[in-house]
Design a protein around this motif. Structure first.
Motif, short mmCIF file in Angstrom:
data_model
loop_
_atom_site.label_atom_id
_atom_site.label_comp_id
_atom_site.label_asym_id
_atom_site.label_seq_id
_atom_site.Cartn_x
_atom_site.Cartn_y
_atom_site.Cartn_z
N TYR A 160 0.96 -1.24 -0.23
CA TYR A 160 -0.07 0.21 -0.03
C TYR A 160 0.50 1.42 -0.16
CZ TYR A 160 -0.18 2.21 4.55
OH TYR A 160 -0.35 2.78 5.28
N GLN B 293 2.98 2.30 -1.40
CA GLN B 293 3.96 2.51 -2.64
C GLN B 293 2.53 2.84 -4.48
OE1 GLN B 293 5.71 -1.13 -4.49
NE2 GLN B 293 7.02 -1.21 -2.95
N VAL B 294 1.69 3.21 -4.08
CA VAL B 294 0.77 3.87 -4.37
C VAL B 294 1.13 5.43 -5.46
CG1 VAL B 294 -1.31 3.32 -2.88
CG2 VAL B 294 0.12 6.20 -2.87
N ASP B 295 2.31 6.25 -5.37
CA ASP B 295 2.80 6.57 -5.95
C ASP B 295 4.30 6.31 -6.96
OD1 ASP B 295 1.30 8.88 -4.50
OD2 ASP B 295 2.50 9.00 -2.84
N ALA C 98 -1.99 7.84 2.14
CA ALA C 98 -2.28 6.97 0.90
C ALA C 98 -2.98 5.52 1.47
CB ALA C 98 -1.11 6.70 1.17
N PHE D 137 -5.54 4.31 -1.21
CA PHE D 137 -5.22 1.97 -1.49
C PHE D 137 -6.81 1.53 -1.18
CE2 PHE D 137 -4.18 -1.88 -0.41
CZ PHE D 137 -3.58 -1.98 -1.20
N ARG E 44 -9.20 2.13 -4.17
CA ARG E 44 -8.33 2.05 -5.36
C ARG E 44 -8.67 0.53 -5.18
NH1 ARG E 44 -8.44 6.88 -5.15
NH2 ARG E 44 -10.67 6.20 -5.79
N ILE F 44 0.86 -4.03 -6.39
CA ILE F 44 1.03 -2.64 -6.38
C ILE F 44 2.42 -2.25 -5.95
CG2 ILE F 44 0.53 -0.52 -6.00
CD1 ILE F 44 -1.20 -1.06 -8.67
N GLY F 45 3.51 -1.25 -5.88
CA GLY F 45 3.31 -0.56 -7.55
C GLY F 45 4.29 -1.29 -8.60
N TYR G 292 -4.25 -2.44 -9.95
CA TYR G 292 -4.89 -2.51 -9.13
C TYR G 292 -5.87 -3.41 -9.37
CZ TYR G 292 -3.35 1.53 -6.34
OH TYR G 292 -2.40 2.41 -5.59
#
Length: 435
Positions: A79, A81-83, A116, A120, A123, A322-323, A328
């Protein structure tokens, strides 16, 4: 007593259909009623049989034209690593240093972790996933933020703080002692609280010293019912590094085994470059591999041989990762899994793909008594699939009157738009906005 019900088609696995796809392992009801009470499935059956038994107080959600499936199970995802998703142009070890570690440093701030975690989970839910095995960062507050957000949505989630005491930037390392103590406190706070479960989470063997590996083994012995999650045999350069750092071990997997981290409820991502002895040892220990096709393709790690894993008795599941992974969506992840197996000369049937993302994932996590199929007593966690979500899907799915063909079209052409709604613990936690 309040009952709610969904009227829709229904598709789920009764048992493992095998790679070729035994259709008798799949139950399909073209017009079904699923009744929920107190967050669980109360009754399910054909509408013509069940409707006359329902009282006038049952609130009906009429979703005819759509297909109810169990909520998807993602067995490997990060989670924080959303960016990091869609970061260009490098392989695993450089990718970690260039993109992942800098992004994870921000999770020292609880406010950042809260934002975040909520992003996450939004998504995840818009893609029909209701259970996942999730990596947090080295910071304990990243775990607190995640479980706070997942419990607010009624989700069954597995997560843990990363353990790293070397080969990572300052601000992303702990020590053997602090990692042990922080993990133990988090286990006591979250494991078994609501629907949350904890995972001892070494990032991967190269980022833990021998004392930290020993401390994790001690933690695992003290808490035999918690999960263990990490990475193994993803990338050839990574494997060579492990051989340098842990000389004398037969293999990368043997490092985890040596320290007591290979057992039931242990999930290892990737497992691309395991040999037959490693696969057999994983089966004997009760550990399971998570196949992460979009990540393996994006980072260039290799092609996972599903047929070899199943021949060795591995209980395979699927992860978005992810990521490093690029979507997703479990539907898109299954579509890429199909393509990977095609390159290896194996056909991944839609029945087995459905199994991997639902009942198979639940079994890999030892949760098949709670989730993975739509049966009385199990949690009411569902993904409502829309075969007409896009003009292309609508045209394609009217060609054949076959629910598995419909599911194959969804996993080949679908994405978050194909999820009309997601339910967790009997509550609608996502409904797609209509244009």
């Amino acid at each position: 007593m309040t009952f709610t019900a969904i009227r829709s088609a229904l598709l789920h696995c009764l048992r493992d259909p095998g790679l070729a796809g035994d259709a008798s392992a799949i139950e399909y009801l073209p017009d079904a009623i699923t009744v929920m009470r107190d967050g669980r499935v109360h009754a399910v059956g054909a509408a013509d049989a069940l409707l006359p038994t329902l009282g006038a107080d049952v609130r009906m959600d009429d979703q005819r034209g759509r297909m109810l499936a169990p909520g998807f199970v993602d067995t490997h995802v990060h989670y924080p690593q959303v960016d990091v998703i869609a970061s260009y142009g490098t392989q695993l070890l450089d990718w970690l240093n260039r993109y992942t570690f800098p992004a994870e440093l921000a999770f020292a701030e609880r406010a950042h972790a809260d934002v975040a975690a909520n992003f996450f989970l939004d998504r995840v839910l818009e893609n029909g996933t209701t259970t996942a095995a999730v990596f947090c960062t080295v910071h304990p507050q990243s775990v607190d933020a995640f479980f706070t957000a997942s419990e607010a949505r009624g989700l069954g989630m597995i997560a843990g703080k990363c353990l790293m005491d070397r080969h990572a930037p300052e601000g992303l390392t702990d020590t053997a002692d602090t990692g042990y103590r922080d993990s133990k406190a988090l286990i006591e706070r979250w494991h078994g609280h609501a629907r949350s479960r904890y995972a001892i989470t070494p990032r991967f063997a190269p980022t833990s010293t021998l004392p930290q590996m020993q401390a994790m083994g001690r933690l695992a012995r003290e808490h035999p019912d918690v999960y263990i999650q990490s990475h193994v045999a993803e990338n050839r350069a990574e494997i060579a590094w492990v051989n340098e750092l842990f000389p004398g071990h037969r293999s990368y997997l043997d490092v985890y085994d040596h320290y007591g981290l290979l057992r039931d409820r242990a999930i290892y991502a990737h497992c691309i470059h395991l040999d037959d002895a490693d696969r057999a040892r994983m089966t004997a220990a009760g550990a399971t591999p998570s196949f992460c096709p979009t990540s393996n393709l994006f980072i260039g790690s290799g092609l996972y041989n599903l047929q070899q894993a199943l021949a060795a008795g591995n209980a395979v599941s699927v992860g978005t990762d992810i990521g490093g992974g690029t979507s997703y969506s479990m539907l898109r992840t299954l579509g890429e899994a199909y393509k990977v197996q095609q390159l290896l000369g194996t056909s991944l049937s839609p029945a087995y793909a459905l199994y991997l993302a639902t009942l198979g994932g639940a079994r890999a996590l030892s949760l098949d008594d709670e989730i993975g199929s739509i049966m009385p007593g199990k949690f009411a966690d569902f993904a409502l699939l829309d075969p007409a979500a896009t003009p292309l899907l609508a045209r394609r799915t009217t060609l054949r009157d076959d629910p598995l063909d419909t599911f194959f079209a969804l996993m080949t052409l679908g994405d978050d738009r194909a999820i009309a709604a997601t339910y967790a613990s009997g509550r609608c936690v996502h409904r797609r906005a209509m244009p």
